[in-house]
Scaffold this motif. Structure first.
Motif, PDB file in Angstrom:
ATOM      1  N   GLN A 149      40.871 -15.614 -37.677  1.00 44.22           N
ATOM      2  CA  GLN A 149      40.841 -15.448 -36.419  1.00 44.22           C
ATOM      3  C   GLN A 149      41.409 -16.573 -35.489  1.00 44.22           C
ATOM      4  N   ILE A 161      45.292 -13.756 -36.350  1.00 42.54           N
ATOM      5  CA  ILE A 161      45.358 -12.759 -35.225  1.00 42.54           C
ATOM      6  C   ILE A 161      44.618 -13.456 -34.102  1.00 42.54           C
ATOM      7  N   SER A 162      45.019 -12.761 -32.883  1.00 37.90           N
ATOM      8  CA  SER A 162      44.760 -13.262 -31.563  1.00 37.90           C
ATOM      9  C   SER A 162      43.363 -13.046 -31.336  1.00 37.90           C
ATOM     10  N   ASP A 168      43.072 -10.168 -28.394  1.00 35.36           N
ATOM     11  CA  ASP A 168      43.102  -8.570 -28.764  1.00 35.36           C
ATOM     12  C   ASP A 168      43.375  -8.090 -30.032  1.00 35.36           C
ATOM     13  N   LYS A 169      43.193  -9.227 -30.784  1.00 36.13           N
ATOM     14  CA  LYS A 169      43.406  -8.824 -32.463  1.00 36.13           C
ATOM     15  C   LYS A 169      44.693  -8.572 -32.772  1.00 36.13           C
ATOM     16  N   SER A 170      45.547  -8.987 -32.118  1.00 38.50           N
ATOM     17  CA  SER A 170      47.131  -8.504 -32.534  1.00 38.50           C
ATOM     18  C   SER A 170      47.495  -9.875 -33.230  1.00 38.50           C
ATOM     19  N   LEU A 171      48.715  -9.394 -34.148  1.00 42.74           N
ATOM     20  CA  LEU A 171      49.017 -10.697 -34.986  1.00 42.74           C
ATOM     21  C   LEU A 171      49.631 -11.658 -34.046  1.00 42.74           C
ATOM     22  N   ILE A 172      49.365 -12.799 -34.412  1.00 41.00           N
ATOM     23  CA  ILE A 172      50.191 -14.110 -33.881  1.00 41.00           C
ATOM     24  C   ILE A 172      51.467 -14.056 -34.412  1.00 41.00           C
ATOM     25  N   LYS A 225      52.729 -12.822 -39.904  1.00 41.71           N
ATOM     26  CA  LYS A 225      53.299 -11.786 -40.823  1.00 41.71           C
ATOM     27  C   LYS A 225      54.136 -12.104 -41.566  1.00 41.71           C
ATOM     28  N   LYS A 248      47.357  -4.165 -40.132  1.00 44.36           N
ATOM     29  CA  LYS A 248      47.757  -4.815 -39.018  1.00 44.36           C
ATOM     30  C   LYS A 248      49.189  -5.110 -39.325  1.00 44.36           C
TER      31      LYS A 248
END
Length: 255
Positions: A7, A11-12, A15-19, A23, A55
């Motif tokens: 966290q 991931i952000s 919004d839980k998107s990948l930083i 990846k 994700k």
């Protein structure tokens, strides 16, 4: 060798998107057969590893650790008074624990943005009655909806100011947790030692301070809890980066 927080690091918080770069960093470590363990204080989803994989993080097997993993090895299912989000309570029940706020054997405390003072009063009474307390981790703060909330570490500090008691910690930054993470790392490289590990996290107080005491190399990313180093002792850090993308670029140059 790497310990990677999730966290605010991979991931952000928003919004839980990948930083950006997360990846690619995992793919880089996999491609170059570099040892790593994903370390997270997740206390909601029992299937959080699958969530991360969905994700787009290609996390290899035996390279993931969260407090639930530790909990299952330390405590047999029993009656517990648990304080945290509904997902946390549901996960405990799925592990075989039975919720009981009248005669619990253990008290579990996790992150929760809806704590009430009645909850703390209940916990204090249980402590007075000799019930053992278990903190799921000791994060100092966490972010949600662009706001900073006191983490479990801060809650425990408040309770200890109210009543003297000892408690166990199963997640970061407990030595128990880091030792279990090291065991996973040794499955990838039997010569792994804390001194060989680069730990990457957005949590200076909740992750990196204890890691430095264990002689890990500490790398702070400013993509989560902090956006600058104001107010912290940056002198103990081995590196400060805007995000994991810059760390990826640096590691690529070392290959």
């Amino acid at each position: 060798m790497f310990f990677l927080d999730v966290q605010g690091t991979l991931i952000s918080d928003a919004d839980k998107s990948l930083i950006f770069g997360a990846k690619e960093l995992i793919d880089f470590l996999n491609t170059n057969n570099l040892a790593y363990v994903i370390i997270t204080n997740n206390t909601k989803k029992l299937n959080f590893l699958e969530f991360l994989r969905q994700k787009g993080l290609n996390i290899k097997d035996n390279a993931y650790l969260d407090p639930f993993c530790i909990l299952k090895t330390l405590f047999e299912p029993c009656k517990v008074a648990a304080f945290g989000a509904n997902e946390f309570l549901q996960s405990l029940e799925m592990l075989g624990f039975k919720l009981d706020f009248k005669n619990p054997k253990l008290v579990f405390i996790a992150s929760f943005d809806d704590f009430k003072f009645k909850d703390f009063a209940s916990i204090i009474e249980m402590i007075k009655n000799g019930v053992k307390v278990v903190a799921m981790h000791e994060s100092s703060i966490y972010k949600k909806d662009n706001k900073s909330y006191p983490g479990v570490g801060s809650i425990m500090a408040m309770l200890k100011n109210a009543i003297h008691f000892e408690y166990d910690v199963v997640g970061k930054p407990s030595v128990i947790f880091y030792n279990e993470a090291l065991k996973l790392l040794k499955m990838q490289n039997q010569n792994a030692r804390f001194e060989d590990i680069k730990i990457i996290s957005d949590d200076f107080k909740g992750d990196l301070l204890k890691a430095k005491e264990l002689n890990m190399k500490t790398y702070l990313v400013l993509s989560g809890k902090l956006n600058n180093t104001k107010g912290i002792d940056a002198g103990i850090l081995d590196g400060v980066y805007p995000s994991v993308f810059e760390i990826l670029k640096e590691e690529q140059c070392l290959i």
